[in-house]
Design an enzyme around this catalytic site. Structure first.
Site, short mmCIF file in Angstrom:
data_model
loop_
_atom_site.label_atom_id
_atom_site.label_comp_id
_atom_site.label_asym_id
_atom_site.label_seq_id
_atom_site.Cartn_x
_atom_site.Cartn_y
_atom_site.Cartn_z
NE ARG A 65 64.22 -41.77 -69.19
CZ ARG A 65 63.53 -42.22 -70.24
NH1 ARG A 65 64.04 -42.15 -71.45
NH2 ARG A 65 62.33 -42.74 -70.09
CE1 TYR A 118 88.88 -39.66 -59.64
CE2 TYR A 118 87.37 -40.42 -61.33
CZ TYR A 118 87.63 -40.10 -60.01
OH TYR A 118 86.65 -40.22 -59.08
CG ASP A 191 88.88 -36.16 -67.72
OD1 ASP A 191 88.60 -34.97 -67.48
OD2 ASP A 191 88.72 -37.08 -66.90
CE LYS A 216 86.32 -33.59 -59.11
NZ LYS A 216 85.55 -34.57 -59.85
C1 PLP Z 1 89.96 -36.04 -63.99
C2 PLP Z 1 88.62 -36.57 -63.56
N1 PLP Z 1 87.82 -37.17 -64.45
C3 PLP Z 1 86.61 -37.67 -64.10
C4 PLP Z 1 86.16 -37.61 -62.79
C5 PLP Z 1 84.82 -38.21 -62.43
O1 PLP Z 1 83.87 -37.19 -62.25
P1 PLP Z 1 82.63 -37.27 -61.23
O2 PLP Z 1 83.22 -37.41 -59.84
O3 PLP Z 1 81.90 -35.99 -61.45
O4 PLP Z 1 81.83 -38.47 -61.59
C6 PLP Z 1 86.97 -37.00 -61.83
C7 PLP Z 1 86.52 -36.94 -60.42
O5 PLP Z 1 87.30 -36.65 -59.52
C8 PLP Z 1 88.23 -36.47 -62.22
O6 PLP Z 1 89.04 -35.88 -61.33
#
Ligand code: PLP
Length: 396
Positions: A65, A118, A191, A216
């Site tokens: 962890r 998002y 992000d 992604k």
């Molecule tokens: C721009 C963006 N940020 C954060 C996330 C969240 O990531 P996760 O699905 O890996 O938890 C996503 C998920 O689609 C996203 O598209």
């Protein structure tokens, strides 16, 4: 950045940073250390760490962890790719966001978020953090003057930025927002999921923190869920590592290994995503059943100039509005054969989705609601003629 990695171009770092041949066996890719605990050389005598494994910030291994060599290899590579002092890998993008917010915010703090963030990010602020006394305000982060106005006198502790945004592909000027944040004493977190470090490096533009859903483009093969934080300041990195260990949000070794395997080909994949995305956007722009295309590579996109300034390419996500409304958009999503109907993005295979009913259903009725006739494409790296043919047939 560690001098070991100062020598490398992006693709060299993607393949070598954190990935020295295994000191024990010479294995040329980091082994999957599928292990929870480690033998110690006497009480407190930890083995490994920076001396023999990846992760110059790892003092040694005691419990997975806290630190794991495969995760450490991924973190070292992510720090090199984003030009950060430290990276941390998480079980998901949302776990990374949660760790950052819990580390840098306290009850009573205020945050500016994109008005087209998002959906999951919005939900985290709206449903989880407001209950702990954190307030937030959605702002159009593509409009620097609007952010300046929202920031003035707000006492905001954090500006959260997505660029390009999901799903409307708006572009924020990272350098300009970094200056605003600095003068207001706020942190700037970006992000960087849609761009990936290959296309955009927010820390070099002045951001304090980069966040990724490594699910992604970094992973790139739709076979693993993960997240990451990369920071410019080692001391903030230390605080995040403390929180991550205290709350237990790290990802597992096999997930780290899969993500690292994906990262090795990030540059070549992104080049193809960008080329295919541009061709798809062009085709949609002249299609009679399409009412508008959102792609920062198009000269008519309001963020085109800023995107061209801060990104190496424009990525593979293209959103568009169906000229005949929501029902027609839903029918189109169900008719493609190569574009698979599904959530997520950034994998080698093309995906299509209806944000209003799928990824962004959680923002329905909020200021972040997305248009009902909107379709989002994650353009993959298949033969582009086939992708265009598939979309033309589905649009009818
Ligand atoms: C721009 C963006 N940020 C954060 C996330 C969240 O990531 P996760 O699905 O890996 O938890 C996503 C998920 O689609 C996203 O598209």
């Amino acid at each position: 950045m560690d001098s070991t990695y100062a020598m490398g171009g992006f693709d060299t770092l993607a393949i070598h940073a954190g990935q020295e041949p295994d000191p024990l066996t010479g294995a040329v890719v980091p082994p999957i250390y599928q292990v929870s605990t480690y033998a110690q050389d006497g009480v407190g005598g930890l083995r490994g760490g920076a001396a023999t494994g990846p992760g110059r910030w790892i003092a040694g291994y005691e419990y997975s962890r806290t630190a794991n060599p495969t995760r450490g290899a991924l973190e070292e590579c992510l720090a090199a790719l984003e030009g950060g002092a430290r990276a941390l890998a998480f079980a998901s993008g949302m776990a990374a966001e949660d760790c950052l917010l819990r580390t840098v915010l306290r009850p009573g703090d205020h945050v500016l978020i994109p008005h087209d963030a998002y959906g999951g990010t919005y939900r985290l602020f709206d449903k989880i953090f407001t209950a702990w006394g954190v307030t937030y305000q959605p702002v159009p982060v593509s409009d620097t003057a609007a952010v300046r106005a929202a920031l003035a006198g707000s006492g905001a502790a954090l500006i959260w930025v997505e660029t390009p945004t999901n799903p409307l592909l708006s572009i924020a000027d990272i350098g300009a927002l970094a200056e605003l944040a600095r003068s207001a004493g706020a942190l700037l977190a970006v992000d960087n999921t849609f761009a990936s470090p290959y296309l955009q490096q927010p820390l070099a533009l002045g951001a304090d923190v980069v966040m990724h859903s490594t699910t992604k483009y970094l992973g790139g093969h739709s076979d693993v869920v993960g997240g990451a934080l990369v920071v410019a300041d080692a001391e903030l990195g230390e605080r995040l590592a403390f929180s991550q260990n205290a709350t237990g949000s790290a990802g597992g070794p096999f997930d780290a290994w899969l993500t690292l395997r994906g990262i090795r080909t990030l540059g070549v994949r992104m080049d193809r995503h960008c080329a295919n995305g541009a061709r798809v956007a062009d085709m949609l722009g002249s299609h009679p059943r399409v009412a508008g295309v959102y792609y920062p590579g198009l000269a008519a996109h309001p963020g085109h100039e800023v995107a061209a300034k801060q990104m190496r390419g424009f990525g593979g996500i293209v959103s568009f509005r169906h000229a005949d409304g929501e029902q027609a958009a839903l029918r189109t999503c169900g008719r493609t054969r190569l574009f698979t109907l599904g959530e997520s993005l950034g994998g080698v295979e093309s995906l299509i989705e209806h944000p209003g009913r799928m990824t962004h259903a959680s923002v329905a009725g909020s200021p972040l609601e997305v248009p009902a006739d909107l379709i989002r494409l994650s353009v993959g790296i298949e033969s582009c003629d086939d992708l265009i043919e598939d979309l033309r047939a589905a649009l009818g």
